[in-house]
Write a protein that holds these residues in place. Structure first.
Motif, PDB file in Angstrom:
ATOM      1  N   LYS A  39       9.415 -65.761  -1.105  1.00 61.05           N
ATOM      2  CA  LYS A  39       8.167 -65.472  -0.415  1.00 61.05           C
ATOM      3  C   LYS A  39       7.522 -64.300  -1.132  1.00 61.05           C
ATOM      4  CE  LYS A  39       6.816 -64.077   4.017  1.00 61.05           C
ATOM      5  NZ  LYS A  39       7.360 -63.097   4.932  1.00 61.05           N
ATOM      6  N   ASN A  87       6.120 -60.997  -1.756  1.00 62.96           N
ATOM      7  CA  ASN A  87       6.359 -59.826  -0.907  1.00 62.96           C
ATOM      8  C   ASN A  87       5.702 -58.576  -1.452  1.00 62.96           C
ATOM      9  OD1 ASN A  87       7.987 -59.630  -3.115  1.00 62.96           O
ATOM     10  ND2 ASN A  87       9.895 -59.321  -2.018  1.00 62.96           N
ATOM     11  N   PRO A  88       4.365 -58.599  -1.591  1.00 64.61           N
ATOM     12  CA  PRO A  88       3.696 -57.370  -2.030  1.00 64.61           C
ATOM     13  C   PRO A  88       3.857 -56.263  -0.988  1.00 64.61           C
ATOM     14  CG  PRO A  88       2.084 -58.975  -1.271  1.00 64.61           C
ATOM     15  CD  PRO A  88       3.407 -59.667  -1.282  1.00 64.61           C
ATOM     16  N   PHE A  89       3.799 -55.030  -1.459  1.00 66.17           N
ATOM     17  CA  PHE A  89       3.870 -53.895  -0.529  1.00 66.17           C
ATOM     18  C   PHE A  89       2.522 -53.742   0.181  1.00 66.17           C
ATOM     19  CE2 PHE A  89       6.807 -52.357  -3.996  1.00 66.17           C
ATOM     20  CZ  PHE A  89       7.955 -52.634  -3.287  1.00 66.17           C
ATOM     21  N   PRO A  90       2.531 -53.117   1.349  1.00 65.17           N
ATOM     22  CA  PRO A  90       1.255 -52.878   2.051  1.00 65.17           C
ATOM     23  C   PRO A  90       0.461 -51.768   1.388  1.00 65.17           C
ATOM     24  CG  PRO A  90       3.074 -51.955   3.305  1.00 65.17           C
ATOM     25  CD  PRO A  90       3.679 -52.661   2.135  1.00 65.17           C
ATOM     26  N   MET A  91       0.053 -52.024   0.175  1.00 62.78           N
ATOM     27  CA  MET A  91      -0.704 -51.028  -0.590  1.00 62.78           C
ATOM     28  C   MET A  91      -1.812 -51.785  -1.316  1.00 62.78           C
ATOM     29  SD  MET A  91       2.439 -49.448  -2.715  1.00 62.78           S
ATOM     30  CE  MET A  91       3.916 -48.816  -1.931  1.00 62.78           C
ATOM     31  N   LYS A 109      -8.581 -51.788  -5.842  1.00 66.04           N
ATOM     32  CA  LYS A 109      -8.292 -50.889  -4.721  1.00 66.04           C
ATOM     33  C   LYS A 109      -8.134 -51.655  -3.407  1.00 66.04           C
ATOM     34  CE  LYS A 109      -8.253 -47.159  -7.057  1.00 66.04           C
ATOM     35  NZ  LYS A 109      -6.878 -46.854  -7.403  1.00 66.04           N
ATOM     36  N   ASP A 110      -8.389 -52.954  -3.435  1.00 67.97           N
ATOM     37  CA  ASP A 110      -8.233 -53.750  -2.212  1.00 67.97           C
ATOM     38  C   ASP A 110      -6.755 -53.904  -1.864  1.00 67.97           C
ATOM     39  OD1 ASP A 110     -10.894 -54.011  -2.238  1.00 67.97           O
ATOM     40  OD2 ASP A 110     -10.951 -56.195  -2.333  1.00 67.97           O
ATOM     41  N   SER A 111      -6.534 -54.195  -0.591  1.00 68.59           N
ATOM     42  CA  SER A 111      -5.151 -54.414  -0.162  1.00 68.59           C
ATOM     43  C   SER A 111      -4.593 -55.670  -0.826  1.00 68.59           C
ATOM     44  CB  SER A 111      -5.114 -54.587   1.351  1.00 68.59           C
ATOM     45  OG  SER A 111      -3.905 -55.210   1.721  1.00 68.59           O
ATOM     46  N   PHE A 127      -2.796 -57.682   0.498  1.00 66.38           N
ATOM     47  CA  PHE A 127      -2.784 -58.780   1.468  1.00 66.38           C
ATOM     48  C   PHE A 127      -4.107 -59.548   1.500  1.00 66.38           C
ATOM     49  CE2 PHE A 127       0.389 -55.936   3.729  1.00 66.38           C
ATOM     50  CZ  PHE A 127       1.456 -56.577   3.135  1.00 66.38           C
ATOM     51  N   SER A 128      -5.107 -59.033   0.798  1.00 67.89           N
ATOM     52  CA  SER A 128      -6.371 -59.762   0.761  1.00 67.89           C
ATOM     53  C   SER A 128      -6.313 -60.902  -0.248  1.00 67.89           C
ATOM     54  CB  SER A 128      -7.517 -58.808   0.413  1.00 67.89           C
ATOM     55  OG  SER A 128      -7.358 -58.325  -0.905  1.00 67.89           O
ATOM     56  N   GLU A 153      11.739 -57.741   3.300  1.00 64.92           N
ATOM     57  CA  GLU A 153      11.218 -58.095   1.982  1.00 64.92           C
ATOM     58  C   GLU A 153      10.788 -56.862   1.186  1.00 64.92           C
ATOM     59  OE1 GLU A 153      10.360 -59.764   4.721  1.00 64.92           O
ATOM     60  OE2 GLU A 153      11.136 -61.760   4.292  1.00 64.92           O
ATOM     61  N   TYR A 154      10.230 -55.866   1.880  1.00 65.02           N
ATOM     62  CA  TYR A 154       9.809 -54.662   1.164  1.00 65.02           C
ATOM     63  C   TYR A 154      11.007 -53.970   0.522  1.00 65.02           C
ATOM     64  CZ  TYR A 154       5.445 -55.011   3.876  1.00 65.02           C
ATOM     65  OH  TYR A 154       4.274 -55.422   4.449  1.00 65.02           O
ATOM     66  N   ALA A 171      12.171 -56.073  -2.432  1.00 64.85           N
ATOM     67  CA  ALA A 171      11.246 -55.999  -3.555  1.00 64.85           C
ATOM     68  C   ALA A 171      11.410 -54.676  -4.288  1.00 64.85           C
ATOM     69  CB  ALA A 171       9.816 -56.160  -3.065  1.00 64.85           C
ATOM     70  N   VAL A 210       7.756 -46.593   0.648  1.00 57.86           N
ATOM     71  CA  VAL A 210       7.369 -47.859   1.274  1.00 57.86           C
ATOM     72  C   VAL A 210       7.699 -47.885   2.758  1.00 57.86           C
ATOM     73  CG1 VAL A 210       7.624 -50.355   1.232  1.00 57.86           C
ATOM     74  CG2 VAL A 210       7.711 -49.073  -0.890  1.00 57.86           C
ATOM     75  N   LYS A 252      -5.892 -47.408   5.690  1.00 53.01           N
ATOM     76  CA  LYS A 252      -5.588 -47.048   4.317  1.00 53.01           C
ATOM     77  C   LYS A 252      -4.643 -48.065   3.672  1.00 53.01           C
ATOM     78  CE  LYS A 252      -3.939 -43.059   2.175  1.00 53.01           C
ATOM     79  NZ  LYS A 252      -3.318 -41.777   2.419  1.00 53.01           N
ATOM     80  N   SER A 253      -3.631 -48.484   4.437  1.00 53.15           N
ATOM     81  CA  SER A 253      -2.642 -49.353   3.806  1.00 53.15           C
ATOM     82  C   SER A 253      -2.995 -50.833   3.918  1.00 53.15           C
ATOM     83  CB  SER A 253      -1.254 -49.083   4.390  1.00 53.15           C
ATOM     84  OG  SER A 253      -1.285 -49.205   5.777  1.00 53.15           O
ATOM     85  N   PHE A 254      -3.866 -51.181   4.864  1.00 59.09           N
ATOM     86  CA  PHE A 254      -4.169 -52.600   4.998  1.00 59.09           C
ATOM     87  C   PHE A 254      -5.665 -52.859   4.811  1.00 59.09           C
ATOM     88  CE2 PHE A 254      -0.373 -51.841   7.470  1.00 59.09           C
ATOM     89  CZ  PHE A 254       0.450 -52.852   7.013  1.00 59.09           C
ATOM     90  N   SER A 255      -6.269 -52.116   3.894  1.00 58.57           N
ATOM     91  CA  SER A 255      -7.729 -52.173   3.803  1.00 58.57           C
ATOM     92  C   SER A 255      -8.213 -53.569   3.449  1.00 58.57           C
ATOM     93  CB  SER A 255      -8.217 -51.176   2.758  1.00 58.57           C
ATOM     94  OG  SER A 255      -7.652 -51.497   1.514  1.00 58.57           O
ATOM     95  N   SER A 256      -9.430 -53.846   3.840  1.00 58.56           N
ATOM     96  CA  SER A 256     -10.127 -55.113   3.577  1.00 58.56           C
ATOM     97  C   SER A 256      -9.265 -56.323   3.878  1.00 58.56           C
ATOM     98  CB  SER A 256     -10.621 -55.185   2.132  1.00 58.56           C
ATOM     99  OG  SER A 256      -9.572 -55.448   1.257  1.00 58.56           O
ATOM    100  N   HIS A 257      -8.795 -56.338   5.084  1.00 57.77           N
ATOM    101  CA  HIS A 257      -7.979 -57.475   5.491  1.00 57.77           C
ATOM    102  C   HIS A 257      -8.856 -58.669   5.789  1.00 57.77           C
ATOM    103  CE1 HIS A 257      -4.134 -58.806   5.954  1.00 57.77           C
ATOM    104  NE2 HIS A 257      -3.672 -58.058   6.915  1.00 57.77           N
TER     105      HIS A 257
END
Lengths: 316, 314
Positions: free
Chosen positions: A159, A161-165, A207-209, A211-212, B191-192, B195, B210, B309-314
């Motif tokens: 799966k 699994n990018p970090f939330p960054m 610079k986008d997340s 998760f986008s 997963e984090y 990874a 993380v 900050k961490s989940f921007s532009s979702h």
């Protein structure tokens, strides 16, 4: 009552998945033509192995004969508690090739893959006997630093699994922690994203997340993140099993290109995939290595009848 | 539907059966709908009751406390044996108490939570520690007050002061912070960790870069709850440093202090003229509510900012 409930939940999740896939399809379509173009620039060196494809003997259990084996596994046994999950595995992995591990679920192929960067260390009741040499160094020796090992042996998971960054921070994560000087990081990020055929799609939104991104893009981001720490070997653990066909094809093309610079081992459930992209294949069954050899040989002329049975779809 | 080839009788019975089935089905559906309506009504009622109680309490305090609020009330020292003047020292004391006790409890609590969630091996020791934390979270606050007095004042010889009260209050709120932080850490996807490990990153760096940032907003929740408790609890500071009357701002952490909660308690039970100071009491309660509320707002703001900050532009 309960049954209906869970069924409902299931179908709902399915619908969601369906939508997601559809989304990613669209995303991926747009960037279809870019991959080919990029990789021409990226990889140019090390073509020496390419021509030897036909002349090189298939990897065998005897270690001495064949040169350029980057990984040598000798008599590896692995237990989860009392469960003997890997039984006396010996195999050699040649450099700069794609090596596929196939076999039915629970046959130990993923477990075996994870022994090569010692991800099994994270499981508390896992016990290992035997040796794995990478560049003639036993990675299970006491003096081996597991973090150094994992820098050399990267891994891409089932799966994404990018970090939330941000996209940028995801790729920069490894080099930053490993103390690469700040000036070099933007270059590494760009190079890695290009290497993973993602640069064109994300260069204006670094610079986008993470998760986008679509599922397929996220998986390529994970590949870029792995490339950024400059490994020699990359382990792929069913990297396409959660992706739609178009994203899958992209990853496959990418893997084929990456083998010029990296040694690739891929675990896959998809035999067509193994046949398409791998140079060598190993077939696992109930913790045993049944047969290994050149992919063409395994698929066209399997020596073991269990291999044949699996490949022709009689079980598994 | 397919009546033509069949005898009329057969068609009739079939029709009857269908009708019966449909009837039974509608009856069943009606019953289900009724149950659902009853269940939802009960839930609505519960919400209404809860909200009503809350609104009545807050409304009462606002209505009765509002007349007391003035610049002078907020910025002056109490005068005339606390029947007149302001409550400035109590406001300042409460804010100082909350900040200091968070300074004590948050670092310790989060470090403990990281140890429990990330390092401690599953087993007896971990279970005992976790159970102890749970028990501490349910311990009455007056017990913490007595313990604080016994340990800090009588055994360690600290003066009755802001510091001692903050240490005691810190102990009181720590279990909640530990529990919520631990839950937040456990909720970070496996997963984090995988990874990060696969990139050759050490466990500690993974936690720092993380895991902790991902768990941050969950941890804030525990801190929000703790803030309200630290501002409102009276028993822990009763024996450890809060005083009845100290019409100065504390000049160091070693001086005694006034706190809104204790001030309110004293005014409502032991002051010279309880009836005369009713307005001041409500005013004090209102200020206390406002402080807790605005501290929560700040925390929510931090959480939102961090999530963005961490989940921007979702």
């Amino acid at each position: 009552m309960n049954a209906t409930k869970s069924e409902n939940a299931f179908s709902f999740a399915d619908t969601l998945n369906g939508e997601n896939e559809f989304d990613s399809d669209e995303d991926d379509f747009e960037s279809e033509n870019e991959i080919e173009f990029e990789n021409e620039i990226e990889f140019e060196n090390e073509t020496e192995f390419e021509n030897e494809n036909s002349g090189e003997p298939a990897p065998s259990f005897s270690t001495g004969k064949v040169k350029k084996k980057i990984i040598e596994v000798k008599d590896l046994d692995l237990w989860y508690g009392n469960n003997h999950a890997l039984k006396n595995i010996s195999i050699g992995i040649p450099k700069n090739k794609v090596f596929a591990f196939i076999g039915p679920s629970g046959c130990g192929k993923s477990t075996f893959l994870r022994t090569m960067n010692r991800m099994n260390d994270m499981i508390s009741n896992c016990r290992i006997e035997g040796e794995i040499y990478i560049d003639n160094e036993n990675i299970y020796a006491k003096e081996t630093d597991v973090n150094d090992l994992r820098k050399r042996v990267g891994m891409v998971f089932q799966k994404a699994n990018p970090f939330p960054m941000s996209i940028y921070d995801n790729v920069a994560y490894g080099p930053r922690i490993h103390g690469v000087s700040k000036k070099k990081i933007p270059g590494i990020v760009e190079e890695s994203l290009k290497g993973a055929a993602l640069w064109k799609e994300v260069k204006d939104r670094l610079k986008d997340s993470a998760f986008s991104l679509s599922g397929g893009q996220q998986q390529r981001l994970c590949i870029a993140r792995t490339l950024a720490v400059k490994p020699e070997i990359i382990l792929f653990d069913e990297p396409c099993s959660a992706l739609d066909p178009i994203s899958t094809r992209k990853i496959e093309e990418l893997i084929t290109k990456l083998k010029k610079e990296y040694t690739i081992i891929i675990v896959t459930h998809n035999m067509q995939q193994a046949a398409r992209i791998s140079d060598y294949t190993a077939f696992f069954l109930s913790g045993e290595l049944v047969e290994t050899g050149k992919t063409v040989h395994i698929f066209e002329n399997p020596q073991d009848e269990r291999t044949e049975g699996y490949i022709t779809g009689r079980f598994g | 539907m397919s009546g033509q080839n069949q005898t009329p009788e057969k068609g009739k019975t079939e029709k009857n059966r269908t009708e019966k089935l449909m009837k039974r089905n509608t009856a069943y559906k009606k019953r289900q709908n009724l149950y659902q309506k009853i269940a939802f009504s009960l839930m609505r009622l519960a919400v209404v009751v809860t909200m009503a109680v809350l609104i009545i309490i807050i409304g009462d305090i606002i209505l009765k406390g509002y007349p007391a609020i003035s610049i002078g009330f907020l910025t002056q020292m109490p005068t005339n044996q606390m029947t007149e003047g302001g409550i400035l020292p109590a406001i300042v004391g409460t804010i100082q108490l909350v900040i200091l006790s968070l300074l004590v409890a948050v670092p310790l609590g989060i470090i403990t939570a990281v140890y429990l969630a990330e390092y401690a091996a599953d087993g007896k020791v971990k279970r005992i520690i976790e159970q102890a934390v749970n028990n501490l979270a349910g311990t009455p606050s007056v017990v913490f007050g007595l313990f604080g007095m016994a340990l800090f004042v009588m055994y360690l010889g600290l003066p009755l002061s802001l510091l001692t009260a903050s240490l005691t209050m810190g102990l009181l709120i720590m279990p909640v912070i530990i529990r919520t932080a631990q839950e937040a850490l456990i909720a970070v996807p496996k997963e984090y960790r995988e990874a990060s490990a696969a990139l050759g990153v050490t466990k500690w760096e993974t936690i720092r870069r993380v895991i902790l940032p991902s768990a941050f907003s969950g941890m804030i929740t525990g801190i929000i709850i703790s803030t309200g408790r630290a501002a409102g609890e009276t028993a822990p500071i009763l024996f450890t440093g809060a005083v009845f009357f100290y019409p100065r701002l504390p000049d160091s952490v070693f001086s005694p202090f006034m706190a809104l909660s204790y001030h309110l308690f004293v005014m409502a039970t032991e002051s010279i003229n309880i009836e005369l100071t009713r307005e001041i009491q409500y005013g004090t309660a209102l200020v206390l509510l406002a402080i807790v509320f605005s501290m929560n707002l700040i925390a929510v703001g931090i959480r939102r900012h961090y999530k963005k900050k961490s989940f921007s532009s979702h």
